[in-house]
Design an enzyme around this catalytic site. Structure first.
Site, PDB file in Angstrom:
ATOM      1  N   GLN A  87       9.273  -2.618  16.482  1.00 55.68           N
ATOM      2  CA  GLN A  87      10.061  -3.335  15.471  1.00 55.68           C
ATOM      3  C   GLN A  87      11.254  -2.496  15.023  1.00 55.68           C
ATOM      4  O   GLN A  87      12.380  -3.003  14.886  1.00 55.68           O
ATOM      5  CB  GLN A  87       9.162  -3.666  14.276  1.00 55.68           C
ATOM      6  CG  GLN A  87       9.913  -4.155  13.045  1.00 55.68           C
ATOM      7  CD  GLN A  87       8.968  -4.596  11.954  1.00 55.68           C
ATOM      8  OE1 GLN A  87       8.383  -5.657  12.043  1.00 55.68           O
ATOM      9  NE2 GLN A  87       8.814  -3.793  10.918  1.00 55.68           N
ATOM     10  N   HIS A 112       0.856  -1.179   0.000  1.00 53.12           N
ATOM     11  CA  HIS A 112       0.000   0.000   0.000  1.00 53.12           C
ATOM     12  C   HIS A 112       0.900   1.239   0.000  1.00 53.12           C
ATOM     13  O   HIS A 112       2.133   1.124  -0.072  1.00 53.12           O
ATOM     14  CB  HIS A 112      -0.941  -0.025   1.208  1.00 53.12           C
ATOM     15  CG  HIS A 112      -0.253  -0.274   2.518  1.00 53.12           C
ATOM     16  ND1 HIS A 112       0.682   0.600   3.042  1.00 53.12           N
ATOM     17  CD2 HIS A 112      -0.338  -1.306   3.400  1.00 53.12           C
ATOM     18  CE1 HIS A 112       1.124   0.129   4.196  1.00 53.12           C
ATOM     19  NE2 HIS A 112       0.539  -1.033   4.427  1.00 53.12           N
ATOM     20  N   HIS A 153       4.052   1.295   2.278  1.00 49.24           N
ATOM     21  CA  HIS A 153       5.229   0.620   1.726  1.00 49.24           C
ATOM     22  C   HIS A 153       5.888   1.491   0.648  1.00 49.24           C
ATOM     23  O   HIS A 153       7.107   1.596   0.567  1.00 49.24           O
ATOM     24  CB  HIS A 153       4.834  -0.717   1.090  1.00 49.24           C
ATOM     25  CG  HIS A 153       4.242  -1.714   2.043  1.00 49.24           C
ATOM     26  ND1 HIS A 153       2.917  -2.095   1.982  1.00 49.24           N
ATOM     27  CD2 HIS A 153       4.787  -2.431   3.060  1.00 49.24           C
ATOM     28  CE1 HIS A 153       2.685  -3.001   2.918  1.00 49.24           C
ATOM     29  NE2 HIS A 153       3.794  -3.217   3.594  1.00 49.24           N
ATOM     30  N   GLN A 203       7.333 -15.117  12.361  1.00 54.29           N
ATOM     31  CA  GLN A 203       6.907 -13.997  13.207  1.00 54.29           C
ATOM     32  C   GLN A 203       5.412 -14.018  13.516  1.00 54.29           C
ATOM     33  O   GLN A 203       4.904 -13.104  14.162  1.00 54.29           O
ATOM     34  CB  GLN A 203       7.325 -12.654  12.574  1.00 54.29           C
ATOM     35  CG  GLN A 203       6.546 -12.244  11.347  1.00 54.29           C
ATOM     36  CD  GLN A 203       7.137 -10.987  10.711  1.00 54.29           C
ATOM     37  OE1 GLN A 203       8.250 -10.999  10.191  1.00 54.29           O
ATOM     38  NE2 GLN A 203       6.397  -9.890  10.755  1.00 54.29           N
ATOM     39  N   VAL A 225       2.264   6.541   6.977  1.00 57.24           N
ATOM     40  CA  VAL A 225       1.308   7.070   6.000  1.00 57.24           C
ATOM     41  C   VAL A 225      -0.096   6.730   6.487  1.00 57.24           C
ATOM     42  O   VAL A 225      -0.358   5.591   6.896  1.00 57.24           O
ATOM     43  CB  VAL A 225       1.555   6.470   4.598  1.00 57.24           C
ATOM     44  CG1 VAL A 225       0.507   6.959   3.607  1.00 57.24           C
ATOM     45  CG2 VAL A 225       2.956   6.826   4.123  1.00 57.24           C
ATOM     46  N   ASP A 228       5.536   0.624  12.899  1.00 52.91           N
ATOM     47  CA  ASP A 228       5.926  -0.492  13.760  1.00 52.91           C
ATOM     48  C   ASP A 228       7.058  -0.007  14.657  1.00 52.91           C
ATOM     49  O   ASP A 228       8.228  -0.305  14.434  1.00 52.91           O
ATOM     50  CB  ASP A 228       6.331  -1.688  12.900  1.00 52.91           C
ATOM     51  CG  ASP A 228       5.174  -2.169  12.040  1.00 52.91           C
ATOM     52  OD1 ASP A 228       4.285  -2.846  12.570  1.00 52.91           O
ATOM     53  OD2 ASP A 228       5.128  -1.828  10.838  1.00 52.91           O
ATOM     54  N   GLY A 257       9.180   1.381   8.594  1.00 56.70           N
ATOM     55  CA  GLY A 257       8.134   2.328   8.943  1.00 56.70           C
ATOM     56  C   GLY A 257       8.070   2.591  10.440  1.00 56.70           C
ATOM     57  O   GLY A 257       8.222   1.677  11.253  1.00 56.70           O
TER      58      GLY A 257
END
Ligand code: AMP
Length: 294
Positions: free
Chosen positions: A150, A31, A34, A58, A173, A147, A144
């Site tokens: 992460q 999307h 990304h 994961q 975004v 996360d 991003g």
């Protein structure tokens, strides 16, 4: 755009790279979030590679691995249009041969939040990202801020293991109504989609209180809690206001913090966060936040 599935072909492609390589690891169902990573990589790199791999390691046993959205054809069209040079779409056995025996475990910051609610999740993330870094040897890798934990785990493993890779965080975004883009938004029916704005509304409320001077961790968590509780389709997994570096819950905010939450909207678990720090740009700039509940 060149599409590569085998590790041997990837090694060969890597030997042919001249200049700076930017890497964007994804699980596909791409999307605009990304694509923002890809755009940033494109602007800063000579060569841009994207990986698409839905990493079973994961996902927990009761999570959505089998129904995780997949759209390889659509993904490849978007990546070609975005000027990506190579897409690595390995089959499962290329990443995890049957006797794959290695795990990468980041301690400490994985104990809370997503790591606590999703046991084994960050071992899966850290293991696959380490393998992708070893295979592709990028100069920069793009992740991003959506996360947040992460991103911190990947920064830590990169430093701990000595990868000569710059980790570049990219702003979340959002849809015009504030909802953070996520592949999992595809699971939402129309009523759930409306209810899902509760996450960004809660974060917006916390940030507004923080901007107005509130520094009590519990007060900020309660602010988010009450927005979420008013949404009948939302079930709170956690609400957190934690230290930006350690992700320990804050009693009082004395420096940069991160407000984060995980919320079930129907059967779909969504996460979002905002950084509460003087140097953080407004994450909701331009958003017309929904003010009503569904
Ligand atoms: P995923 O495919 O969900 O593993 O995500 C791949 C990368 O895209 C991760 O670094 C994510 O943090 C990032 N990402 C996912 N959603 C967004 C978003 N809405 N804005 C910016 N980056 C995102």
């Amino acid at each position: 755009v060149e599409i590569i599935e085998s590790i041997e072909a990837l090694w060969a492609a890597r030997r042919g790279v001249g200049g700076r390589l930017g890497l964007v690891p994804t699980m596909g169902a791409l999307h605009a979030g990304h694509l923002a990573l890809v755009e940033r990589a494109r602007a800063e790199s000579d060569v841009v590679w994207v990986t698409i791999f839905v990493n079973p390691l994961q996902f927990g046993p009761r999570e959505d691995l089998s129904r995780y959205p997949r759209d390889l054809e659509g993904d490849l069209a978007k990546l070609a249009a975005a000027g990506v040079d190579l897409v690595f779409t390995p089959p499962l056995e290329a990443i995890y041969p049957p006797d794959f025996s290695t795990r990468v475990e980041v301690h400490g910051i994985t104990a809370r939040l997503e790591g606590e609610r999703r046991p084994g999740h960050f071992v899966g993330v850290a293991t696959v990202v380490t393998k992708l870094f070893a295979l592709t040897q990028p100069h920069r890798a793009y992740f991003g801020k959506k996360d947040a934990q992460q991103l911190r785990v990947i920064r830590r493993l990169t430093r701990d293991l000595g990868f000569p890779i710059e980790i570049v965080p990219v702003a979340t975004v959002r849809e015009p109504d504030g909802l953070a883009l996520s592949s999992r938004n595809l699971y939402l029916d129309p009523a759930e989609r409306r209810a899902a704005t509760a996450l960004s509304r809660a974060l917006h409320a916390a940030r507004a209180a923080w901007l107005a001077g509130e520094r009590g961790g519990e007060a900020l968590r309660n602010t988010m809690w009450s927005v979420l509780e008013a949404e009948p389709l939302a079930r709170i997994d956690y609400v957190s206001v934690a230290d930006d570096a350690t992700l320990e819950e804050c009693a009082r905010l004395t420096g940069p913090a991160v407000a984060s939450l995980a919320v079930f909207i129907g059967a779909t678990r969504l996460i979002d966060n905002v950084r509460l720090a003087d140097d953080e740009p407004d994450p909701f700039a331009g958003a017309a936040l929904a003010t009503h509940q569904s």
